[in-house]
Structure formats: structure tokens, C-alpha cells
Design an enzyme around this catalytic site. Structure first.
Site, short mmCIF file in Angstrom:
data_model
loop_
_atom_site.label_atom_id
_atom_site.label_comp_id
_atom_site.label_asym_id
_atom_site.label_seq_id
_atom_site.Cartn_x
_atom_site.Cartn_y
_atom_site.Cartn_z
N CYS A 1 0.84 -1.20 0.00
CA CYS A 1 0.00 0.00 0.00
C CYS A 1 0.88 1.25 0.00
O CYS A 1 1.57 1.52 -0.96
CB CYS A 1 -0.97 -0.06 1.18
SG CYS A 1 -2.37 1.07 1.01
N HIS B 1 -3.41 -5.73 1.23
CA HIS B 1 -2.76 -5.95 2.53
C HIS B 1 -2.80 -7.42 2.94
O HIS B 1 -3.74 -7.83 3.64
CB HIS B 1 -3.50 -5.14 3.60
CG HIS B 1 -3.28 -3.67 3.54
ND1 HIS B 1 -2.34 -3.02 4.29
CD2 HIS B 1 -3.88 -2.72 2.80
CE1 HIS B 1 -2.37 -1.72 4.03
NE2 HIS B 1 -3.31 -1.51 3.13
N GLU C 1 -1.29 -8.86 5.30
CA GLU C 1 -1.27 -9.02 6.77
C GLU C 1 -2.66 -8.92 7.37
O GLU C 1 -2.89 -9.35 8.50
CB GLU C 1 -0.31 -7.98 7.41
CG GLU C 1 -0.85 -6.57 7.55
CD GLU C 1 -0.81 -5.75 6.26
OE1 GLU C 1 -0.52 -6.30 5.19
OE2 GLU C 1 -1.09 -4.52 6.33
#
Lengths: 89, 224
Positions: free
Chosen positions: B87, B195, B197
Site C-alpha cells: 500500500c 494488505h 497481513e
């Protein structure tokens, strides 16, 4: 000598400008139906101290290439004027 | 021994703890690295996580590249070390010249925060070598400036050299050629808008990011 640089940074032609597009769609709602080609950019103003105008401009162009504009998506123009002696900047 | 991952924190970064925690849960040894540090120490991989580095002033990622840590990150990347930007981290890597192109404002000027389907296009990167080409991963995006742009020559190079790492199945932001992630010529620097994560455990709604994070934690098996 001190020079005031007005730097105009705008998206290159062909790069999508969604902000310009939104404004272009909003203006007719206020009755301005004759508006087209709206582009949104930014203005940076700075004062640079240099021996002469050519030196000042070369330095500002270098700043644009290295930081103030992203050459991948943006173009810029530089307008330079000397700061009148004795006046405040 | 656990893979040591440095997660870079600029003023305004906000995804570093998610990243440290998700890598830790998979057995990695992740720690944050403050942007003022110039010594990366003994790291196996570097992650530049999401957020708003330096407030995203001027342009997203533009000021971050002047932080002392970025010189070390560049040297680490030049030596072949795996560097992943997610990002805002992807934006930082393009501004730093470690990846080509730029991320412009989303088409339709919308901030997009939702899960998207992401197709894995190549597995010869440190982030995808444990994934499958063609597999579709459900991973969240959370950005206003994820609209990838580059010139035609760069796009041709990315395609010819198999450097488009991820494509959106349903392009959410107007990104050129549906690009969601790319890698460097040396393949060790990877940038992506989604993302992984945040898709690291079923309790988060998706665990599809796990193969990507696991790839990063097993750098030795990156194909040459």
C-alpha cells in the site's frame, strides 16, 4: 540575489485526473455549461538565493526533477521573478 | 532459525504492528525499524507497511524516501535482499525509484476499503514462491491512491519480463492493465496495494494472505 519561484505542477496529458473530472461535472450544475478540459494541479512558491536568474532557474528545475514533481505522472512549469530590494518576501 | 524481518516505521505509518504480529504468528522474527535508523542490522527481509508516511505531504511516499533508513533499504535491495512494500509502502518504493511507475488517485475519486480478488501472476518473487500461478486470493485493499500508471515502454517491460506479480480480478481503482502488484528487474523488490497481513487468519475474514507471508519467511527457496 533573491528570486521568487512560482512552480506549477500538473498531471501530464493522458494521466487520469479524477479531481478535474469531478469539477467538470459539478460546474454545469451551477449553470456553467460551457466549461471543458478541467485539470487540477498544485502551486509551490519558494524563494531562492542565487547569483543570477539563470542559476536560480536551473536550481529550481533540478528541485522539480528531484522532488517537487514526479516525472512519471506530472509535468511542471517555473515562473521566476526577482525579489525587489528592500521589500519583504 | 526464524527469518528476521524489519518492518519500517515512518511518522504516519499505521500497519506496522499488524505486520509484525502476523509474521510472528507464522513463526517469523519480525521487529519494527524506525525511519531514522540507518543501520538495518542483520535482517533477512524488509517490509515497508501501509499508512501515511510523513503525512503523504507533497505526494504519497514522496518525503519518505529521504528518511535515513531508505538509503539502507536501497543498499539492501541492491544486494538482492527481499523488500516488500504494501500500500503506502508500494508508493514509497516507486517514489524511491526501487520500482517503476507511480500510484495515482483512484478512478471515481473513491477511497476503497474492502476485500478484493487478487490473481497471482508469477511465483518467482520472494512474496509469491509458495503461492500458485493463477490462484485467486481474497485480500483487503485500503487506499485512495492505488491507480497504477507507467509509460508504455515500462508496461511492455513489466509484461515481457513477467514482473506483474498480482492483477485484480475486478479492477477497483482504474489501475493500468489491472495491475495490483509488480516486482523489480531483480525480482527481489515487490510492491502491492492489497494488505496480506490483514488476511492472515480466518478470524479476520480471510487467511489468503498466509501463503504470501510464508513465502517472505522462507527466502532461501526463492527461485533464481
Amino acid at each position: 540575489m533573491a528570486f521568487v519561484a512560482h512552480i506549477d505542477v500538473s498531471l501530464k496529458a493522458g494521466i487520469l485526473d479524477p479531481q478535474g473530472g469531478e469539477i467538470e461535472r459539478a460546474l454545469p450544475a451551477l449553470g456553467y455549461s460551457n466549461v471543458s478540459d478541467v485539470r487540477v494541479g498544485k502551486t509551490i512558491r519558494l524563494v531562492v538565493d542565487a547569483p543570477d536568474a539563470a542559476g536560480a532557474e536551473a536550481q529550481v528545475v533540478e528541485m522539480c526533477d528531484r522532488l517537487l514533481a514526479n516525472p512519471v505522472i506530472e509535468s511542471y512549469s517555473v515562473d521566476l521573478e526577482p525579489v525587489a530590494t528592500g521589500s519583504s518576501v | 532459525m526464524s527469518t528476521r524481518v524489519g518492518v519500517v516505521v515512518f511518522p504516519g505509518t499505521n500497519c506496522e504492528l499488524d505486520m509484525v504480529r502476523s509474521l510472528g504468528a507464522l513463526g517469523g522474527d519480525a521487529r519494527t525499524v524506525w525511519h531514522g535508523e540507518s543501520d538495518l542490522g542483520d535482517l533477512d527481509a524488509v517490509v515497508i507497511p501501509g499508512g501515511f508516511a510523513h503525512g503523504d505531504y507533497l505526494r504519497t511516499g514522496a518525503i519518505a524516501r529521504f528518511s535515513p533508513v531508505m538509503e539502507s533499504v536501497s543498499a539492501f535491495a541492491a544486494a538482492g535482499g527481499p523488500v516488500v512494500g504494501i500500500c503506502n509502502g508500494f508508493q514509497v518504493l516507486t517514489e524511491a525509484g526501487l520500482l517503476p511507475g507511480a500510484l495515482g488517485k483512484n478512478e471515481h475519486l473513491r477511497f476503497i476499503c474492502r476485500d478484493v480478488d487478487l490473481r497471482v501472476e508469477t511465483t518467482t518473487t520472494p512474496l509469491t514462491h509458495r503461492a500458485q500461478v493463477g490462484s485467486v486470493l481474497r485480500i483487503p485493499v485500503n487506499h485512495f491512491e492505488g491507480n497504477y500508471v507507467c509509460d508504455e515502454r515500462t508496461l511492455a517491460e513489466l509484461r515481457d519480463q513477467d514482473r506483474v506479480v498480482f492483477r485484480y480480478v475486478d479492477n477497483p481503482n482504474g489501475s493500468l492493465d489491472d495491475i495490483a502488484g509488480i516486482c523489480s528487474e531483480g525480482r527481489n523488490v515487490v510492491g502491492l496495494m492489497p494488505h496480506p497481513e490483514r488476511a492472515s487468519d480466518a478470524i479476520l475474514g480471510s487467511a489468503d494472505g498466509v501463503p504470501l507471508l510464508e513465502s517472505l519467511l522462507t527466502p532461501a527457496s526463492v527461485p533464481a
